[in-house]
Design a protein around this motif. Structure first.
Motif, PDB file in Angstrom:
ATOM      1  N   THR A 197       6.139  28.969  30.170  1.00  9.39           N
ATOM      2  CA  THR A 197       6.482  27.659  30.076  1.00  9.39           C
ATOM      3  C   THR A 197       7.719  26.957  30.219  1.00  9.39           C
ATOM      4  OG1 THR A 197       4.191  27.403  28.961  1.00  9.39           O
ATOM      5  CG2 THR A 197       5.669  25.652  28.731  1.00  9.39           C
ATOM      6  N   HIS A 236      -0.831  22.708  33.434  1.00 10.49           N
ATOM      7  CA  HIS A 236      -0.052  23.919  32.576  1.00 10.49           C
ATOM      8  C   HIS A 236       1.252  24.238  33.599  1.00 10.49           C
ATOM      9  CE1 HIS A 236       0.964  27.273  30.092  1.00 10.49           C
ATOM     10  NE2 HIS A 236       0.726  28.189  31.069  1.00 10.49           N
ATOM     11  N   THR A 241      -4.782  28.458  28.107  1.00 14.16           N
ATOM     12  CA  THR A 241      -4.377  28.658  29.450  1.00 14.16           C
ATOM     13  C   THR A 241      -5.148  30.107  29.807  1.00 14.16           C
ATOM     14  OG1 THR A 241      -2.639  30.109  28.374  1.00 14.16           O
ATOM     15  CG2 THR A 241      -2.157  27.618  29.083  1.00 14.16           C
ATOM     16  N   THR A 266      12.261  36.211  25.728  1.00 18.28           N
ATOM     17  CA  THR A 266      10.963  35.745  26.177  1.00 18.28           C
ATOM     18  C   THR A 266       9.825  36.235  25.260  1.00 18.28           C
ATOM     19  OG1 THR A 266      10.609  37.892  27.262  1.00 18.28           O
ATOM     20  CG2 THR A 266      11.757  36.210  28.512  1.00 18.28           C
ATOM     21  N   ILE A 296      -1.168  46.774  28.033  1.00 13.40           N
ATOM     22  CA  ILE A 296      -1.613  46.655  29.301  1.00 13.40           C
ATOM     23  C   ILE A 296      -2.015  47.725  30.353  1.00 13.40           C
ATOM     24  CG2 ILE A 296      -0.628  45.546  31.664  1.00 13.40           C
ATOM     25  CD1 ILE A 296       1.475  43.863  29.801  1.00 13.40           C
ATOM     26  N   GLN A 310       5.802  43.406  37.413  1.00 12.23           N
ATOM     27  CA  GLN A 310       6.022  41.879  37.607  1.00 12.23           C
ATOM     28  C   GLN A 310       6.947  41.336  38.635  1.00 12.23           C
ATOM     29  OE1 GLN A 310       4.989  43.619  34.926  1.00 12.23           O
ATOM     30  NE2 GLN A 310       3.163  42.286  34.331  1.00 12.23           N
ATOM     31  N   GLY A 325      -0.663  35.306  38.207  1.00 19.23           N
ATOM     32  CA  GLY A 325       0.166  35.774  37.246  1.00 19.23           C
ATOM     33  C   GLY A 325      -0.278  35.119  35.826  1.00 19.23           C
ATOM     34  N   GLY A 326       0.446  34.946  34.959  1.00 19.85           N
ATOM     35  CA  GLY A 326       0.136  34.266  33.640  1.00 19.85           C
ATOM     36  C   GLY A 326      -0.365  35.417  32.604  1.00 19.85           C
TER      37      GLY A 326
HETATM   38  P1  AMP Z   1       2.812  30.576  29.022  1.00 15.51           P
HETATM   39  O1  AMP Z   1       4.215  30.248  28.628  1.00 15.51           O
HETATM   40  O2  AMP Z   1       1.694  29.986  28.209  1.00 15.51           O
HETATM   41  O3  AMP Z   1       2.639  30.532  30.490  1.00 15.51           O
HETATM   42  O4  AMP Z   1       2.928  32.296  28.742  1.00 15.51           O
HETATM   43  C1  AMP Z   1       3.870  33.172  29.148  1.00 15.51           C
HETATM   44  C2  AMP Z   1       3.736  34.358  28.727  1.00 15.51           C
HETATM   45  O5  AMP Z   1       2.512  34.963  29.647  1.00 15.51           O
HETATM   46  C3  AMP Z   1       4.833  35.649  29.049  1.00 15.51           C
HETATM   47  O6  AMP Z   1       5.755  35.443  28.023  1.00 15.51           O
HETATM   48  C4  AMP Z   1       3.942  36.893  29.164  1.00 15.51           C
HETATM   49  O7  AMP Z   1       3.704  37.413  27.800  1.00 15.51           O
HETATM   50  C5  AMP Z   1       2.566  36.491  29.793  1.00 15.51           C
HETATM   51  N1  AMP Z   1       2.707  36.514  31.434  1.00 15.51           N
HETATM   52  C6  AMP Z   1       2.751  35.711  32.397  1.00 15.51           C
HETATM   53  N2  AMP Z   1       2.844  36.354  33.405  1.00 15.51           N
HETATM   54  C7  AMP Z   1       2.297  37.702  33.144  1.00 15.51           C
HETATM   55  C8  AMP Z   1       2.221  38.693  33.984  1.00 15.51           C
HETATM   56  N3  AMP Z   1       2.306  38.774  35.461  1.00 15.51           N
HETATM   57  N4  AMP Z   1       2.073  39.985  33.509  1.00 15.51           N
HETATM   58  C9  AMP Z   1       1.989  40.086  32.282  1.00 15.51           C
HETATM   59  N5  AMP Z   1       2.184  38.907  31.266  1.00 15.51           N
HETATM   60  C10 AMP Z   1       2.252  37.821  31.900  1.00 15.51           C
END
Ligand code: AMP
Length: 547
Positions: free
Chosen positions: A330, A232, A527, A421, A453, A360, A303-304
Motif C-alpha cells: 500500500t 485496495h 485483502t 517494508t 514461504i 519477487q 502478487g499480494g
Molecule cells: P499490502 O500493503 O496490504 O498490500 O501488503 C503488503 C505486503 O504484502 C508486503 O509487505 C508483503 O509482505 C506482502 N506481499 C505483497 N506481494 C508479495 C509477494 N509477491 N510475495 C510475498 N509477499 C508479498
C-alpha cells in the motif's frame, strides 16, 4: 542552467482526457452487481467523469475534500477515480471487507464528505451511517429505479440521478502535481489503520512505470481483467495505466469465483489478468474440474502474497499462460518489483528459469532497494544474505496521513531516508529480490532462519493441499520449530505422515516442519492475505509432538 522544456504538472485529469482523445472507442466492460454486463468505451468514461466533477462542484465540495467509495471493480467506480481526483478532491477507497466499526472509524478519520457505495454494501452503510459524523452525502452506485424507497439513510441519492443533470463538459483545474489525489488505509498488526496519501505526481509516475514492458507490460492491444480490487491500492494502478495506454478494461464486479472469472475471460477476450493467489486458486480449481482451456489469456500478474510454484507451473504447463510475480505494498502505490527474465536467462533450462520466476523480481526504475541487518548495515546482494528490506522512490510514502501512524522512514549513515517494508528478503547479484518472510513471521530455529514461504510452497505443491500456512512454535531446545497448518482440497486425502514425507529431498532436513495440523480454513485478512496472528491465536494451546 535550467532546462528549457515545458513544465506541465502531472495530473490525473490528463490521463482521462488522453484516453478520450486517442482511445475513445477502446472498450470498458463491467459485470454489474445486478448481474448483467455493461459495455461502453473510454469516451464514455471521460464524459461521465466530467459529470461527476460537475456534480461534486454542485455539492460545493472544496478542493482537497475526501470522497469515499465502498465499491467493487466497475465502471462507476472508474468514473469516480477520474472525476474525484481530476477535479482536485481526494478519492478515498475503503475496503468493504473490514469490520463495519473499522469502516466507520476510517471514514471519520479521513473526514469523508461523500460516500459512494455499491448496493451490495447497503446493509453495511445502514449499520454505520449514523456513526460517520463527517459524511454529508450518501450515493448509491445504481440506477434511480434500483434505489429502495426507505433505506433509513438520510438524503440517499442514486448515482445515476446524481450525475444525470450535469454537463459532460468540464474545465479540469490545473494545480500543483504534488496535490493529494487518493488515499488507502492499511491496517498494521497493532494500533489504528494508517493511510497512504498518494499524489497526482506519484500516481502518474507509477502509471508510466507499471505499463513498461518489464513491469506489467500494458498496451493498447491488451484486454485487462483486474481482479485485484479497486478498493485496495488503486487496483495496483491498472485503471490509470489502462487510460494511459488505451487498453480495454474488463471489470468483474462482485463475481470473484472461478466460474464467473472464467466466463468473463472467455467472453471478453481477456489477454491479461491481475490478482492475488487465492483468487487464482479458485480459478484453477474451476478449470481443472471442468477440463477447461483458455483461448485468449496470455499473461497473469500475481502478487499480494507469495505465488506458489505449483501455481506458476499450472498456469504455464496446463494452460500456456505466463505468470508475472509481483511484489508491492500500500505504501508503494503499490508496485516495487516485478519478476521478468533478462535476456541471458532465456537460454537456461526450464527448472533454472523457474527458480528465478519464483522470486519477487527486479526493482522497477524509480524504486531503490537494499537489505540491512538489525544494526542497519547494508547486506551483500549475493542471493544468500537476508535482511530487512528498505525502499525509497517517488511513489513510496514519506509520511502517513495526518502524520499519524509513526514516522514511516529511517535514515541511513549517508542521511538518505528509506521506508522499512517489514519484509525480510535476499537480493541476488542480478538484482532479483526474494521475500522469505514478513519480519514478524520469521521462524528462527537453532539460530537459523526458516522461510515460512518455502515451507508453504512445498505443501501447496501436493495435489491434495488447497492452502498452507507455516508458523513457528516455541521449542525448549531450538527456540522455535515450524509447523504447517493445511486446508485439504474438497474430497482429497492426505495424512500427516504422507505430507511430511513429501518434504523429503525438497528442503534441508532441519527445515522440515515438525508437524502438520489439518484445519478447515486459514483466517484471511481484508485483502485476502493469510492472518498468521489469528492462526497463532487459534493454535495457542497446540503442543509440539515429542519426536
Ligand atoms: P499490502 O500493503 O496490504 O498490500 O501488503 C503488503 C505486503 O504484502 C508486503 O509487505 C508483503 O509482505 C506482502 N506481499 C505483497 N506481494 C508479495 C509477494 N509477491 N510475495 C510475498 N509477499 C508479498
Amino acid at each position: 542552467m535550467l532546462g528549457l522544456m515545458q513544465n506541465q504538472p502531472l495530473l490525473i485529469s490528463s490521463l482521462i482526457e488522453f484516453a478520450d482523445r486517442h482511445h475513445g472507442d477502446g472498450e470498458v466492460v463491467s459485470r454489474r452487481v445486478e448481474g448483467d454486463i455493461h459495455r461502453y468505451n473510454w469516451a464514455g468514461v471521460a464524459k461521465r467523469s466530467r459529470q461527476v466533477a460537475n456534480a461534486l462542484d454542485a455539492l460545493h465540495l472544496e478542493f482537497g475534500d475526501r470522497v469515499a467509495t465502498l465499491a467493487w471493480n466497475g465502471y462507476r467506480h472508474l468514473e469516480l477515480y477520474f472525476g474525484v481526483s481530476g477535479s482536485g478532491r481526494v478519492l478515498h477507497t475503503i475496503n468493504p471487507r473490514l469490520h463495519p466499526d473499522q469502516i466507520a472509524w476510517i471514514a471519520n478519520h479521513a473526514e469523508d464528505e461523500v460516500l459512494c457505495f455499491d448496493m451490495t454494501f447497503l446493509p453495511i452503510i445502514q449499520a454505520v451511517h449514523s456513526k460517520c459524523s463527517t459524511v454529508k452525502h450518501w450515493v448509491a452506485l445504481c440506477d434511480a429505479d434500483k434505489l429502495p424507497a426507505d433505506t433509513g439513510i438520510p438524503g440517499l441519492m442514486s448515482y445515476e440521478a446524481w450525475i444525470a443533470p450535469h454537463s459532460n463538459t468540464y474545465e479540469w483545474p490545473v494545480f500543483d502535481e504534488n496535490t493529494a489525489s487518493s488515499m488507502c488505509y492499511t491496517s498494521g498488526t497493532t494500533g489504528n489503520p494508517k493511510a497512504a496519501l498518494y499524489s497526482h505526481r506519484s500516481t502518474i509516475l507509477h502509471a508510466y512505470a507499471a505499463a513498461l514492458p518489464d513491469v506489467m507490460s500494458i498496451s493498447a492491444r491488451d484486454a485487462i481483467l483486474p481482479v485485484v480490487p479497486m478498493f485496495h491500492v488503486n487496483a495496483w494502478g491498472i485503471p490509470y495505466s489502462a487510460a494511459l495506454t488505451g487498453a480495454k478494461l474488463v471489470f468483474p464486479g462482485s463475481g470473484m469465483d472461478g466460474k464467473s472469472i472464467y466466463e468473463l475471460i472467455e467472453g471478453e477476450g481477456v489477454s491479461y489478468a491481475a490478482g492475488v493467489p487465492t483468487v487464482w486458486q479458485m480459478l484453477l480449481t474451476h478449470m481443472k474440474t471442468g477440463n477447461l482451456k483458455f483461448s485468449t489469456l496470455k499473461r497473469t500478474v500475481i502478487g499480494g502474497s507469495a505465488c506458489p510454484p505449483a501455481m506458476i507451473d499450472a498456469f504455464r504447463d496446463d494452460y500456456g499462460v505466463d505468470v508475472l510475480h509481483a511484489w508491492g505494498m500500500t505504501e508503494l502505490s503499490p508496485l516495487g518489483t516485478l519478476c521478468t527474465l533478462k535476456n541471458k536467462h532465456l537460454k537456461l533450462p526450464a527448472e533454472e528459469q523457474m527458480k528465478i520466476r519464483l522470486k519477487q523480481g527486479r526493482a522497477i526504475f524509480g524504486i531503490d532497494m537494499k537489505i540491512v541487518d538489525d544494526a542497519g548495515n547494508a547486506q551483500p546482494h549475493d542471493g544468500k544474505a537476508y535482511g530487512d528490506l528498505l525502499v525509497r522512490g517517488p511513489w513510496v510514502v514519506a509520511d502517513y496521513y495526518k502524520g499519524e501512524g509513526g514516522n514511516p522512514l529511517v535514515k541511513d549513515a549517508n542521511g538518505q531516508s528509506w521506508f522499512p517494508t517489514g519484509d525480510v528478503a535476499t537480493i541476488d547479484p542480478d538484482g532479483y529480490m526474494q521475500i522469505t518472510d514478513r519480519s514478524k513471521d520469521v521462524i528462527k530455529s537453532g539460530g537459523e532462519w526458516i522461510s515460512s514461504i518455502d515451507i508453504e510452497n512445498i505443501a501447496v505443491a501436493h495435489p491434495a493441499v488447497l492452502m498452507a500456512a507455516c508458523i513457528g512454535i516455541k521449542h525448549p531446545k531450538w527456540d522455535e520449530r515450524p509447523i504447517v497448518a493445511v486446508v485439504k482440497k474438497p474430497d482429497a486425502h492426505v495424512t500427516r505422515e504422507e505430507l511430511l514425507a513429501f518434504y523429503e529431498g525438497k528442503t534441508a532436513k532441519w527445515q522440515i516442519p515438525d508437524d502438520v495440523v489439518f484445519v478447515d480454513s486459514i483466517p484471511l485478512g481484508a485483502t485476502g492475505k493469510m492472518l498468521k496472528t489469528k492462526l497463532r491465536e487459534q493454535l495457542k494451546d497446540y503442543v509440539l509432538p515429542t519426536l
